[in-house]
Design an enzyme around this catalytic site. Sequence first.
Site, mmCIF file in Angstrom:
data_model
loop_
_atom_site.group_PDB
_atom_site.id
_atom_site.type_symbol
_atom_site.label_atom_id
_atom_site.label_comp_id
_atom_site.label_asym_id
_atom_site.label_seq_id
_atom_site.Cartn_x
_atom_site.Cartn_y
_atom_site.Cartn_z
ATOM 1 N N GLY A 215 24.831 -14.563 0.847
ATOM 2 C CA GLY A 215 26.102 -13.945 1.202
ATOM 3 C C GLY A 215 26.569 -14.378 2.583
ATOM 4 N N ILE A 216 27.545 -13.618 3.113
ATOM 5 C CA ILE A 216 28.124 -13.945 4.411
ATOM 6 C C ILE A 216 28.130 -12.704 5.286
ATOM 7 C CG2 ILE A 216 29.572 -15.803 3.511
ATOM 8 C CD1 ILE A 216 31.909 -13.840 3.495
ATOM 9 N N GLY A 217 28.235 -12.898 6.587
ATOM 10 C CA GLY A 217 28.301 -11.770 7.502
ATOM 11 C C GLY A 217 27.122 -11.730 8.450
ATOM 12 N N ALA A 218 27.046 -10.647 9.220
ATOM 13 C CA ALA A 218 26.011 -10.515 10.240
ATOM 14 C C ALA A 218 24.619 -10.393 9.631
ATOM 15 C CB ALA A 218 26.310 -9.302 11.124
ATOM 16 N N GLY B 165 29.315 -9.148 -6.603
ATOM 17 C CA GLY B 165 28.193 -9.666 -7.383
ATOM 18 C C GLY B 165 26.921 -8.864 -7.223
ATOM 19 N N GLU C 127 26.264 -16.452 -4.763
ATOM 20 C CA GLU C 127 27.690 -16.552 -5.074
ATOM 21 C C GLU C 127 28.460 -17.159 -3.912
ATOM 22 O OE1 GLU C 127 29.659 -12.254 -4.258
ATOM 23 O OE2 GLU C 127 28.101 -12.276 -5.777
#
Length: 628
Positions: free
Chosen positions: A218-221, A341, A243
């Site tokens: 995933g994305i983010g911190a 997801g 994803e």
Amino acid sequence: MTKQDWTEKYSKKVLTARKAIRKIRRGTRIFLGTGCGVPYHLVQELANHADQMADNEIVHLLTLGDTPSADPQFQTQFRHNSFFISENMREAVTEGRADYTPIMLSDIPRLFRSGKMPVDVAMIQVSPPDEHGYCSLGISVDITKSGAESADIVIAQVNERMPITLGDSFMNVRDIDYLVPFTEPLREFQAAEVDETIDLIGSYVARLIENESTLELGIGALPQAVCNNLMESGVRDLGIHTEMFSDSLIPLIEEGVVTCKKKTLHRGKVIASFAMGSEKLYDYVHDNPLFEFRPSEYVNDPYIIGENNKMVAINSALEVDLTGQVCADSIGHKFYSGIGGQVDFIRGASRSPDGKAIICMQSTAMNGKISRIVPRLSEGAGVVTTRGDVDIIITEFGLASLHGKTIRERVLSLIAIAHPKFRNELLEAAKAMKYVHEDQVPFLSQGTYFASEYETQETFKGPDGPITVHFRLIRPDDTDRIKELFYDLSEESIFFRFLTPLRSLRRQTLQEFYNVDQDRDISIVAVIKPDEEEEAERIIGAGRYLLNRSTNEAEFALLVQDEYQGRGVGTFLLNHLMRIAKSKGVEAFVAYVHPRNQPMIRFLHKTGKIIESRLSMADEEYVFKLNL
């Protein structure tokens, strides 16, 4: 193929954005590409022609930045329908000016193709066509491919800055109705800074990741924190099936942590459906054979995900109740994000051999004013991951393994990773709901039960060969494992440990094992972790010390399962307790031993640390004082 070449070759399809937007009729449904792949030039032009539109629905997964068509002034012209509520859509959804469709990401393409949600127009962004007429969807394949393939009209912004990504990521010009040449920088995504709390959560996640695991990041911190900790953990040959991903993946690849060489599906390939990050990331994936971008119906298919051995799914939550129900898309009645997801990967990882499905969240919200672990979900909160699907929950205070556990075990595990100031409040609520026994002792620890400084491991000669034993702090959810240890003991071991011939273990006696604050008083267990033969974690030994504040000396006691006695486990456990006590300034250990407990007496003499011993005739026990 140069711009002049392809614009001439496909001149009948080439239009300006203004002319292309005029092809859109009033009352139609418009699909919009995803994330950093949104065709912003077309989006801006659509807003500029709002006076020509009426009752147009704009459907999308995730958008970033300015979305003028969502402004209140365009309410009669446009209504957004989002499968995942991003920050720029949150206000519109909350105010009722936009819609939210809760659905699993893997199901969205079927929604388009089945006609349940017919798509009239798809506005997408692609790379320039090659000599064969193929354009790459670049960093946004996800549901964009199925949305475009299902649309009656496809309008594509052709952007020379869009990277060419490999995989099932191409569309032929013959399947695109209008080409709008317009080159502009792709939108970039910058994750929030990794603070101390997020980094700690990332460290707990990294502990669970073994060599040759395949990850959903995933994305983010949080993914950034996980990647940072993986760089230091020493794991190797990780794979990726996710994803989406961001820049945090690049260092793992460059340092050889992620190789994808040991994957059981798509060996040697990073599998993803979209990417969001910096220009550096977009340059990195351009024409890079390590990466394969595929549509969401494939990447997010739980059965496909489950074909990856050691699949580790990492997702987040807003709130978790004491039974393990996970809310991830709303704060009470207010919709905040989406299902995305999460369920796809939770269920996929659960099907994977040795897979792990992890849900992460900070223990509190609103600057520490409320607990995210709650007795019951807030009114209006929706369940994204059910209590039947949930596996592992992680906060900055540790991890709770819930799959296959009773409600009582789940309650104790979750309270142990809640913020300390809310633990006993949660315990009282659990008692009121009859989730735990009424005489369940309060939580004394004001810190974490997962402190790494108290954890170690050692290999010993076991009954059937070498075994690795892990030593860690005892936790309230160890109750049943301690009970199993007790019933595996011989009658003699039980008598010498409890100084009475117990036939059963009373709950009060059981709770005394972990009823310590894990600061001044410490209780450690020796654990054999699951492997091909062990189906569950098993405690084979326990040791603790209780500090006498007036003398600064601590009484200690040890207990080791009979078949592991005489193999060095007890000696290691005692030395481990001594190291901890010494670091806390404890001056000496004191042991009270039954005179007939000759094995323990010999054990203590072999330590070479006895500085005083005496026989108490009144209490019928030996008293030993040991130097640390």
